[in-house]
Design a protein around this motif. Structure first.
Motif, PDB file in Angstrom:
ATOM      1  N   VAL A 162       0.907  -1.144   0.194  1.00 13.78           N
ATOM      2  CA  VAL A 162       0.106  -0.075   0.000  1.00 13.78           C
ATOM      3  C   VAL A 162       0.764   1.277   0.042  1.00 13.78           C
ATOM      4  O   VAL A 162       0.599   2.227  -0.672  1.00 13.78           O
ATOM      5  N   ALA A 163       2.136   1.374   0.689  1.00 13.00           N
ATOM      6  CA  ALA A 163       2.898   2.349   0.814  1.00 13.00           C
ATOM      7  C   ALA A 163       3.487   2.564  -0.661  1.00 13.00           C
ATOM      8  O   ALA A 163       3.635   3.765  -0.810  1.00 13.00           O
ATOM      9  N   VAL A 197     -10.884   2.600  -1.763  1.00 13.00           N
ATOM     10  CA  VAL A 197     -11.461   1.247  -2.116  1.00 13.00           C
ATOM     11  C   VAL A 197     -11.929   1.773  -3.922  1.00 13.00           C
ATOM     12  O   VAL A 197     -11.270   1.011  -4.852  1.00 13.00           O
ATOM     13  N   ALA A 198     -12.669   2.629  -3.946  1.00 10.69           N
ATOM     14  CA  ALA A 198     -13.178   2.931  -5.530  1.00 10.69           C
ATOM     15  C   ALA A 198     -12.033   3.464  -6.292  1.00 10.69           C
ATOM     16  O   ALA A 198     -11.894   3.188  -7.429  1.00 10.69           O
ATOM     17  N   ALA A 210      -6.569   4.001   5.174  1.00 10.98           N
ATOM     18  CA  ALA A 210      -7.879   3.723   4.886  1.00 10.98           C
ATOM     19  C   ALA A 210      -7.643   2.440   4.105  1.00 10.98           C
ATOM     20  O   ALA A 210      -8.603   1.534   4.174  1.00 10.98           O
ATOM     21  N   MET A 211      -6.813   2.452   3.273  1.00 17.23           N
ATOM     22  CA  MET A 211      -6.594   0.866   2.330  1.00 17.23           C
ATOM     23  C   MET A 211      -6.206  -0.095   3.375  1.00 17.23           C
ATOM     24  O   MET A 211      -6.725  -1.075   2.889  1.00 17.23           O
ATOM     25  N   GLN A 262     -13.231  -5.038   2.744  1.00 16.18           N
ATOM     26  CA  GLN A 262     -13.748  -4.123   1.945  1.00 16.18           C
ATOM     27  C   GLN A 262     -13.134  -4.225   0.540  1.00 16.18           C
ATOM     28  O   GLN A 262     -13.664  -3.812  -0.435  1.00 16.18           O
ATOM     29  N   ALA A 263     -11.663  -4.191   0.730  1.00 14.18           N
ATOM     30  CA  ALA A 263     -11.100  -4.229  -0.467  1.00 14.18           C
ATOM     31  C   ALA A 263     -10.413  -5.770  -0.538  1.00 14.18           C
ATOM     32  O   ALA A 263     -10.043  -6.435   0.250  1.00 14.18           O
ATOM     33  N   ASP A 264     -10.173  -5.926  -1.882  1.00 16.35           N
ATOM     34  CA  ASP A 264      -9.356  -7.169  -2.094  1.00 16.35           C
ATOM     35  C   ASP A 264      -7.632  -6.893  -2.497  1.00 16.35           C
ATOM     36  O   ASP A 264      -7.370  -6.075  -3.260  1.00 16.35           O
ATOM     37  N   ILE A 265      -6.885  -7.602  -2.014  1.00 20.24           N
ATOM     38  CA  ILE A 265      -5.609  -7.472  -2.200  1.00 20.24           C
ATOM     39  C   ILE A 265      -5.016  -7.407  -3.665  1.00 20.24           C
ATOM     40  O   ILE A 265      -4.086  -6.751  -4.162  1.00 20.24           O
TER      41      ILE A 265
END
Ligand code: NOJ
Length: 707
Positions: free
Chosen positions: A23-24, A282-283, A301-302, A310-313
């Motif tokens: 994510v970073a 996510v969006a 948030a991610m 809520q989100a997929d890797i």
């Protein structure tokens, strides 16, 4: 490194990364809004990119990143928009709009090369350029950043600058990544209010706004920036169809996508389509944004969204893969800092490239014979707010002229304002030069029209420099009124009463309504923002050392209420006339005079080979250069098609009295339209082929082909 190998390496590295490290990589940290300490912390966390950091500060961040567990190098981005303008020692070029007056991809490519070399020498990797939005609604504050109003010209020049920035190989010490922006239809916002909704359909997008990006992608552009705004109510940031389906599946883009400044957060705070930053994060990722500019809360948030399902890797993996692949392709893992070329920042060769570019932008729009100044002119008065205002001449995006720049920053030499240029070149012609500002761009108590007229009275000719100033240009600087501001018109009228020959020079970010000046002046030069040597180039033209050869990449309105006034409009009832104004622009797309004259003849087009033949003759008495423009007009089509559409152009330089036969190849795609099913098709039938030195009907030869 070759792409295949880079992808392979990127995916091996991805397999070793923790969720946090992944994510970073998606985060781009704004150096100017976090402290240096804060930036170092982000580097320790493994942030993928920083923007707006220069020199040693960048180097320290890079060293910190390299010390992290996987040592993934940081990629540094900068707004090197017309030159590496945020570095005080860099070479500053004309703005994109000014450069587009050259209609010369070689000049524009050279601008890219020089800029890349200077950015790379600063240890940076990536410029957020070019802007491939179109400057159709000239009230918009960022028209100066565009290549003008035409998709074809913008696409050709866009592809050229991308090639200049990136060279043949991303893994090259003197080249950097380009970023085509702002994807998509950002310049078309309603009322030209920056970053508002663009009321355009997918058909229109495909016909008008997508083509320049398509050319940039074909030229290998490594990154794309998502626009701030929305199209028909859907923010670009979450427009999967545009960011993914069209960009990747159709255009074949395989670099990475970065959002514009704070796009992710703005889904919650400005556009109100997401309730929480988690939803926004996510969006934005799912729609196809790989890197998130400045919305730093995206990181937590991610991670939260991933934790709670809520989100997929896989969404994050795809983005990180895109970013890492480019980092490998650039060779960053072997050489995290580009070497550039020592001593190249602002070196003589680069300054000469800027001067060449400035010369190629000078566009002569009217001349009753006043120019070049005759030997009888012994004294010239240089008057007007744009004559000696270096900030106005540079325009937006330089370290001292950007509206957000340090107000006390001083421009560094070398640069030449118009006044200085006229003085220097005038000396060679033994001409005495007088000067008065007369009035400022915005009315001030110091305005002194009477004094300016007193001074001008003593001259044989007047050079009157008008335009806009830096506070009237850029983001959130859209103008509802495109008339000359302050007392510029009033000063012109006062000067006119002196009965002297007047040449009006427009030094501005974009077309302004200069009707009085155009009618009353003996000559008009459009120079836009010419960069360091804009003033010198204009002066050379005034004295005839330079034969102007620029052509307008954008139409000039007569009145703000006439905007948009672009040449490639769709036909309609009543010729699109107003009852109180002609429909025609003050100056049309493609216009540009020379001190010599050219004649076109013998136009023909072979409908089998799609080759245009025509003859160009220099009928005047000095060498000159012009741009032969080829337009097409679809005579009958299933949907409305533009009254004319630029499909090819060629710059021609001819000695006095000489001529040449041109052979210009066209392509079947040049005749395509986008039908109501959004398919790009060529509908069989007749097409007019028009050839001329401007887009004006009276300047065009015509022949018809059947396809
Ligand atoms: C916002 C602008 O819209 C964009 O053009 C620029 O590149 C970024 N900020 C970064 O400064």
């Amino acid at each position: 490194m070759k792409r295949q190998e880079a992808m392979q390496k990127a995916s091996e590295l991805l397999n070793q990364m923790t969720v946090e490290e992944k994510v970073a990589q998606m985060i781009q940290v704004p150096y100017t809004t976090v402290s240096h300490r804060g930036a170092l912390r982000w580097a320790e966390l493994g942030a993928g990119s920083f923007l707006h950091v220069l020199g040693d500060n960048a180097r320290e961040l890079q060293r910190t990143a390299l010390k992290t567990r996987l040592g993934i190098p940081v990629i540094f981005g900068i707004d090197a928009i017309h030159g590496h303008g945020l570095n005080p020692h860099a070479t500053i070029f004309p703005s994109q709009l000014a450069a587009a007056c050259s209609w010369n991809p070689d000049i524009v490519r050279k601008m890219g090369e020089v800029t890349a070399c200077e950015v790379a020498t600063d240890g940076l990797h990536w410029t957020f350029s070019p802007v491939l939005c179109l400057g159709r609604d000239t009230r918009w504050g960022r028209v100066d950043e565009t290549f003008g109003e035409d998709p074809m010209l913008a696409g050709e020049l866009g592809a050229a600058i991308v090639r200049g920035y990136q060279g043949d190989d991303l893994d090259d010490d003197e080249h950097i990544l380009a970023c085509a922006k702002h994807y998509l239809a950002y310049g078309e916002a309603v009322g030209a209010r920056d970053a508002c909704d663009s009321e355009v359909t997918e058909r229109k997008i495909r016909e008008v706004f997508l083509p320049p990006f398509e050319k940039a992608v074909k030229a290998g552009c490594a990154t794309i920036m998502t626009a701030y705004g929305s199209i028909d109510g859907l923010p670009l940031t979450i427009n999967h169809r545009i960011l993914h389906d069209i960009l990747r599946d159709e255009l074949g883009f395989n670099g990475f996508v970065v959002t514009d400044w704070d796009n992710a957060r703005s889904l919650v705070t400005r556009q109100f389509v997401k309730e929480t930053i988690e939803d926004a994060a996510v969006a934005a990722a799912q729609a196809g944004n790989d890197m998130i500019m400045t919305s730093l809360e995206y990181y937590d948030a991610m991670l939260n969204a991933l934790k709670c399902g809520q989100a997929d890797i896989s969404t994050v993996d795809e983005a990180v893969l895109h970013i890492l692949t480019i980092k490998y392709e650039m060779g960053l893992f072997d050489r995290p800092e580009k070497k550039g070329r020592s001593g190249c920042i602002g070196c003589e060769a680069h300054l000469n490239a800027s001067l060449d570019a400035a010369r190629s932008t000078i566009t002569l729009l009217k001349n009753d014979g006043m120019l070049p100044l005759s030997d009888e002119i012994r004294t010239v008065a240089v008057i007007g707010p744009a004559a000696d205002d270096i900030r106005a001449q540079y325009g937006d995006w330089t370290y001292f002229s950007h509206p957000n720049a340090d107000k006390h920053a001083h421009p560094e030499r070398p640069y030449v304002t118009l006044k200085e240029g006229i003085e220097a070149v005038g000396q060679r012609h033994k001409v005495q030069v007088l000067y008065a500002e007369g009035c400022s761009h915005i009315e001030q108590s110091t305005d002194d029209l009477v004094n300016a007229c007193e001074i001008a009275k003593n001259a044989d000719a007047i050079i009157y420099a008008v335009g806009d100033m830096i506070d009237q240009i850029g983001e959130s600087k859209d103008r509802a009124n495109l008339s000359l501001s302050g007392r510029q018109d009033e000063l012109f009228e006062a000067l006119l009463t002196l009965g002297k020959p007047i040449c009006t020079v427009l030094i501005a970010s974009k077309p302004l309504c200069i009707v009085k000046e155009a009618e009353g002046s003996n000559a008009v030069i459009c120079a836009f923002n010419g960069g360091m040597f804009g003033g010198q180039a204009i002066a050379e033209a005034v004295f005839g050392e330079l034969n102007p050869s620029g052509h307008l990449p954008i139409s000039f309105p007569r009145h703000s209420g006439q905007v948009p006034v672009y040449y490639n409009y769709l036909p309609g009832w009543h010729n699109g006339n107003y009852c109180d104004l002609p429909a025609s622009p003050l100056f049309a797309f493609g216009e540009g005079l020379s001190y010599t004259s050219f004649e076109l003849s013998g136009l023909s087009c072979d409908s089998e080979s799609l080759t245009v033949h025509l003859h160009v003759q220099n009928t005047g008495n000095r060498q000159g250069s012009t741009v032969v423009q080829i337009y097409q007009h679809d005579l009958v089509s299933s949907v409305l098609t533009p009254v004319k559409r630029l499909i090819a152009f060629e710059r021609v330089t001819l000695e006095a009295g000489s001529g040449t036969d041109l052979v210009i190849p066209l392509h079947r795609d040049d005749f395509a339209l986008v039908n109501t099913a959004c398919q790009t098709v060529v509908e069989p039938g007749s097409f007019d082929i028009l050839a001329g030195l401007s887009s004006k009907d009276e300047d065009l030869l015509r022949t018809t082909i059947l396809l």
